[in-house]
Design a protein around this motif. Structure first.
Motif, PDB file in Angstrom:
ATOM      1  N   THR A 146       0.640  -1.107   0.025  1.00  0.00           N
ATOM      2  CA  THR A 146      -0.050  -0.123  -0.080  1.00  0.00           C
ATOM      3  C   THR A 146       0.878   1.287   0.119  1.00  0.00           C
ATOM      4  OG1 THR A 146      -1.731  -1.276   1.159  1.00  0.00           O
ATOM      5  CG2 THR A 146      -1.799   1.280   1.373  1.00  0.00           C
ATOM      6  N   GLN A 147       1.784   1.251   0.811  1.00  0.00           N
ATOM      7  CA  GLN A 147       2.887   2.358   0.935  1.00  0.00           C
ATOM      8  C   GLN A 147       3.819   2.542  -0.381  1.00  0.00           C
ATOM      9  OE1 GLN A 147       4.690   1.942   4.749  1.00  0.00           O
ATOM     10  NE2 GLN A 147       2.664   1.691   5.932  1.00  0.00           N
ATOM     11  N   ASN A 148       4.216   1.555  -0.854  1.00  0.00           N
ATOM     12  CA  ASN A 148       5.238   1.654  -1.974  1.00  0.00           C
ATOM     13  C   ASN A 148       4.716   1.339  -3.197  1.00  0.00           C
ATOM     14  OD1 ASN A 148       7.987   2.173  -0.318  1.00  0.00           O
ATOM     15  ND2 ASN A 148       6.812   0.537   0.887  1.00  0.00           N
ATOM     16  N   TYR A 149       3.444   1.042  -3.509  1.00  0.00           N
ATOM     17  CA  TYR A 149       3.028   0.620  -4.691  1.00  0.00           C
ATOM     18  C   TYR A 149       1.520   1.086  -4.980  1.00  0.00           C
ATOM     19  CZ  TYR A 149       7.169  -2.262  -5.259  1.00  0.00           C
ATOM     20  OH  TYR A 149       8.523  -2.759  -5.106  1.00  0.00           O
ATOM     21  N   ALA A 150       1.621   2.268  -4.986  1.00  0.00           N
ATOM     22  CA  ALA A 150       0.148   3.054  -5.318  1.00  0.00           C
ATOM     23  C   ALA A 150      -0.412   2.439  -6.675  1.00  0.00           C
ATOM     24  CB  ALA A 150       0.328   4.478  -5.194  1.00  0.00           C
ATOM     25  N   GLY A 151      -1.605   2.298  -6.468  1.00  0.00           N
ATOM     26  CA  GLY A 151      -2.268   1.713  -7.711  1.00  0.00           C
ATOM     27  C   GLY A 151      -2.254   0.255  -8.055  1.00  0.00           C
ATOM     28  N   TYR A 152      -1.246  -0.237  -7.463  1.00  0.00           N
ATOM     29  CA  TYR A 152      -1.185  -1.900  -7.578  1.00  0.00           C
ATOM     30  C   TYR A 152      -2.127  -2.599  -6.453  1.00  0.00           C
ATOM     31  CZ  TYR A 152       2.974  -1.542 -10.734  1.00  0.00           C
ATOM     32  OH  TYR A 152       3.658  -1.303 -11.613  1.00  0.00           O
ATOM     33  N   GLU A 153      -2.432  -3.715  -6.747  1.00  0.00           N
ATOM     34  CA  GLU A 153      -3.365  -4.745  -6.048  1.00  0.00           C
ATOM     35  C   GLU A 153      -2.577  -5.982  -5.964  1.00  0.00           C
ATOM     36  OE1 GLU A 153      -7.868  -6.745  -6.067  1.00  0.00           O
ATOM     37  OE2 GLU A 153      -7.257  -5.315  -7.959  1.00  0.00           O
ATOM     38  N   ILE A 154      -2.697  -6.487  -4.908  1.00  0.00           N
ATOM     39  CA  ILE A 154      -2.147  -7.926  -4.494  1.00  0.00           C
ATOM     40  C   ILE A 154      -3.027  -9.040  -5.113  1.00  0.00           C
ATOM     41  CG2 ILE A 154      -1.483  -9.541  -2.547  1.00  0.00           C
ATOM     42  CD1 ILE A 154      -0.689  -7.400  -1.094  1.00  0.00           C
ATOM     43  N   PHE A 186      10.475  -7.070   3.664  1.00  0.00           N
ATOM     44  CA  PHE A 186      10.606  -6.729   2.213  1.00  0.00           C
ATOM     45  C   PHE A 186      11.931  -7.059   1.853  1.00  0.00           C
ATOM     46  CE2 PHE A 186      11.908  -4.518  -1.559  1.00  0.00           C
ATOM     47  CZ  PHE A 186      11.299  -4.753  -2.568  1.00  0.00           C
ATOM     48  N   VAL A 187      12.176  -7.989   0.691  1.00  0.00           N
ATOM     49  CA  VAL A 187      13.542  -8.329   0.190  1.00  0.00           C
ATOM     50  C   VAL A 187      13.884  -7.803  -1.041  1.00  0.00           C
ATOM     51  CG1 VAL A 187      14.904 -10.480  -0.398  1.00  0.00           C
ATOM     52  CG2 VAL A 187      13.377 -10.569   1.657  1.00  0.00           C
ATOM     53  N   GLU A 188      13.145  -7.750  -1.942  1.00  0.00           N
ATOM     54  CA  GLU A 188      13.430  -7.383  -3.337  1.00  0.00           C
ATOM     55  C   GLU A 188      12.310  -7.680  -4.263  1.00  0.00           C
ATOM     56  OE1 GLU A 188      16.455  -9.330  -5.825  1.00  0.00           O
ATOM     57  OE2 GLU A 188      15.666 -11.280  -4.982  1.00  0.00           O
ATOM     58  N   GLU A 189      12.293  -6.840  -5.187  1.00  0.00           N
ATOM     59  CA  GLU A 189      11.278  -6.717  -6.429  1.00  0.00           C
ATOM     60  C   GLU A 189      11.950  -7.727  -7.587  1.00  0.00           C
ATOM     61  OE1 GLU A 189       9.768  -3.568  -9.729  1.00  0.00           O
ATOM     62  OE2 GLU A 189       9.412  -2.902  -7.822  1.00  0.00           O
ATOM     63  N   LYS A 190      11.072  -8.271  -8.133  1.00  0.00           N
ATOM     64  CA  LYS A 190      11.149  -9.049  -9.174  1.00  0.00           C
ATOM     65  C   LYS A 190      10.398  -8.647 -10.350  1.00  0.00           C
ATOM     66  CE  LYS A 190      12.663 -13.095  -6.261  1.00  0.00           C
ATOM     67  NZ  LYS A 190      14.126 -12.902  -6.496  1.00  0.00           N
ATOM     68  N   ALA A 191      11.304  -8.271 -11.690  1.00  0.00           N
ATOM     69  CA  ALA A 191      10.416  -8.438 -12.886  1.00  0.00           C
ATOM     70  C   ALA A 191       9.771  -9.512 -13.017  1.00  0.00           C
ATOM     71  CB  ALA A 191      11.272  -7.883 -13.795  1.00  0.00           C
ATOM     72  N   ALA A 192       8.550  -9.459 -13.699  1.00  0.00           N
ATOM     73  CA  ALA A 192       7.514 -10.607 -13.832  1.00  0.00           C
ATOM     74  C   ALA A 192       8.351 -11.553 -14.912  1.00  0.00           C
ATOM     75  CB  ALA A 192       6.101 -10.150 -14.371  1.00  0.00           C
ATOM     76  N   PRO A 193       8.742 -12.765 -14.478  1.00  0.00           N
ATOM     77  CA  PRO A 193       9.515 -13.537 -15.459  1.00  0.00           C
ATOM     78  C   PRO A 193       8.724 -14.105 -16.493  1.00  0.00           C
ATOM     79  CG  PRO A 193       8.978 -14.804 -13.468  1.00  0.00           C
ATOM     80  CD  PRO A 193       8.464 -13.454 -13.324  1.00  0.00           C
ATOM     81  N   THR A 194       9.396 -14.267 -17.750  1.00  0.00           N
ATOM     82  CA  THR A 194       8.966 -15.023 -18.714  1.00  0.00           C
ATOM     83  C   THR A 194       9.324 -16.326 -18.516  1.00  0.00           C
ATOM     84  OG1 THR A 194      10.746 -14.510 -19.970  1.00  0.00           O
ATOM     85  CG2 THR A 194       9.166 -13.006 -20.164  1.00  0.00           C
ATOM     86  N   HIS A 195       8.604 -17.247 -19.368  1.00  0.00           N
ATOM     87  CA  HIS A 195       9.011 -18.944 -19.156  1.00  0.00           C
ATOM     88  C   HIS A 195      10.144 -19.240 -20.011  1.00  0.00           C
ATOM     89  CE1 HIS A 195       8.566 -23.133 -18.981  1.00  0.00           C
ATOM     90  NE2 HIS A 195       7.633 -22.788 -18.114  1.00  0.00           N
ATOM     91  N   PRO A 196      11.000 -19.982 -19.544  1.00  0.00           N
ATOM     92  CA  PRO A 196      12.422 -20.212 -20.625  1.00  0.00           C
ATOM     93  C   PRO A 196      12.152 -21.076 -21.784  1.00  0.00           C
ATOM     94  CG  PRO A 196      12.321 -21.516 -18.621  1.00  0.00           C
ATOM     95  CD  PRO A 196      11.335 -20.429 -18.340  1.00  0.00           C
ATOM     96  N   GLU A 197      10.743 -21.610 -21.893  1.00  0.00           N
ATOM     97  CA  GLU A 197      10.612 -22.340 -23.225  1.00  0.00           C
ATOM     98  C   GLU A 197       9.440 -21.801 -23.674  1.00  0.00           C
ATOM     99  OE1 GLU A 197       8.887 -26.277 -21.559  1.00  0.00           O
ATOM    100  OE2 GLU A 197      11.069 -26.800 -21.108  1.00  0.00           O
ATOM    101  N   GLY A 198       9.212 -20.413 -23.357  1.00  0.00           N
ATOM    102  CA  GLY A 198       8.284 -19.559 -24.294  1.00  0.00           C
ATOM    103  C   GLY A 198       6.984 -19.426 -23.865  1.00  0.00           C
ATOM    104  N   PRO A 199       6.093 -18.626 -24.306  1.00  0.00           N
ATOM    105  CA  PRO A 199       5.066 -18.170 -24.166  1.00  0.00           C
ATOM    106  C   PRO A 199       3.603 -19.562 -23.853  1.00  0.00           C
ATOM    107  CG  PRO A 199       5.263 -16.520 -25.693  1.00  0.00           C
ATOM    108  CD  PRO A 199       6.689 -17.821 -25.696  1.00  0.00           C
ATOM    109  N   LYS A 200       2.849 -19.453 -22.984  1.00  0.00           N
ATOM    110  CA  LYS A 200       1.864 -20.510 -23.036  1.00  0.00           C
ATOM    111  C   LYS A 200       1.419 -21.045 -24.517  1.00  0.00           C
ATOM    112  CE  LYS A 200       0.384 -20.598 -18.237  1.00  0.00           C
ATOM    113  NZ  LYS A 200      -0.943 -20.568 -17.674  1.00  0.00           N
ATOM    114  N   GLY A 201       1.344 -22.198 -24.668  1.00  0.00           N
ATOM    115  CA  GLY A 201       0.585 -22.797 -25.901  1.00  0.00           C
ATOM    116  C   GLY A 201       1.676 -23.082 -26.950  1.00  0.00           C
ATOM    117  N   LYS A 202       2.810 -22.547 -26.634  1.00  0.00           N
ATOM    118  CA  LYS A 202       4.091 -22.595 -27.493  1.00  0.00           C
ATOM    119  C   LYS A 202       5.186 -23.561 -27.182  1.00  0.00           C
ATOM    120  CE  LYS A 202       3.029 -18.269 -30.018  1.00  0.00           C
ATOM    121  NZ  LYS A 202       3.540 -16.916 -30.653  1.00  0.00           N
TER     122      LYS A 202
END
Length: 207
Positions: A146-154, A186-202
């Motif tokens: 709430t304090q550090n990510y205004a506009g974000y929802e868990i 809090f430890v760290e923020e991680k960018a949303a990761p991408t799957h090493p095998e590619g997008p879903k369905g592929k």
């Protein structure tokens, strides 16, 4: 005529509702996967073997860039496994995190030439997440967001066997994964990761 029009509108309405549900389901699945992939990456980089054997920080690599020796070893010894993480250290050694066919996890270390070195000792504990309801999160975590990510929802949260929290937050078009320790600090923020095998369905095997 009126009955026909009513049926048409009803069918269109059902179609739109179905599409919206599918879209929501896809978003939920993506958020859940983001949490799982973040946990897998954290487990691989913090595992005892990785810290002892690897030289420097791991640089993520795509599953498609793994050598034939590595993929053949995985296919032969871990049939049906899904690659969740792959990374290379400064000396060329490769760490690969797997989700096995039975849903458990295994981390492997390979030498620079692609030959198998050893299994990661604690990867399994760190890679598996247990879902935590947002309402059950410690106040320190919800207050931090709430304090550090205004506009974000868990949206989703989970803990690994060591009690470490991984929390997916989302605003209109951005997803982030936050890591907190077992005490809710809090430890760290991680960018949303991408799957090493590619997008879903592929991915190989339709995963």
């Amino acid at each position: 005529m009126k009955k026909s029009l009513f049926l048409v509108f009803a069918l269109v309405g059902l179609f739109l509702v179905s599409c919206n549900r599918d879209e929501v389901s896809a978003v939920e699945d993506d958020l859940t996967e983001s949490l799982q992939l973040s946990a897998a990456r954290a487990a691989a980089t913090s595992d005892t073997v990785t810290k002892q054997k690897c030289k420097g920080k791991l640089t993520e690599i795509a599953a498609a860039d793994l050598s034939a020796a590595i993929t053949s070893y995985i296919s032969s010894n871990y049939a049906g496994a899904e690659i969740q993480f792959a990374g290379k250290d400064a000396a060329g050694q490769i760490v690969v995190g797997l989700k096995l066919a039975d849903g458990t996890h295994q981390g492997l270390l390979f030498n620079a030439d692609g030959t198998f070195n050893k299994a990661l000792e604690k990867y399994k504990r760190g890679a598996k997440l247990t879902k935590v309801e947002v309402s059950a999160l410690p106040a320190s975590i919800t207050n931090y967001v709430t304090q550090n990510y205004a506009g974000y929802e868990i949206k989703h949260a989970g803990t690994n066997a060591d009690g470490v929290y991984f929390v997916a937050i989302k605003n209109t078009d951005t997803v982030k994964v936050l890591q907190f320790d077992a005490n809710g600090a809090f430890v760290e923020e991680k960018a949303a990761p991408t799957h090493p095998e590619g997008p879903k369905g592929k991915r190989k095997g339709g995963r």
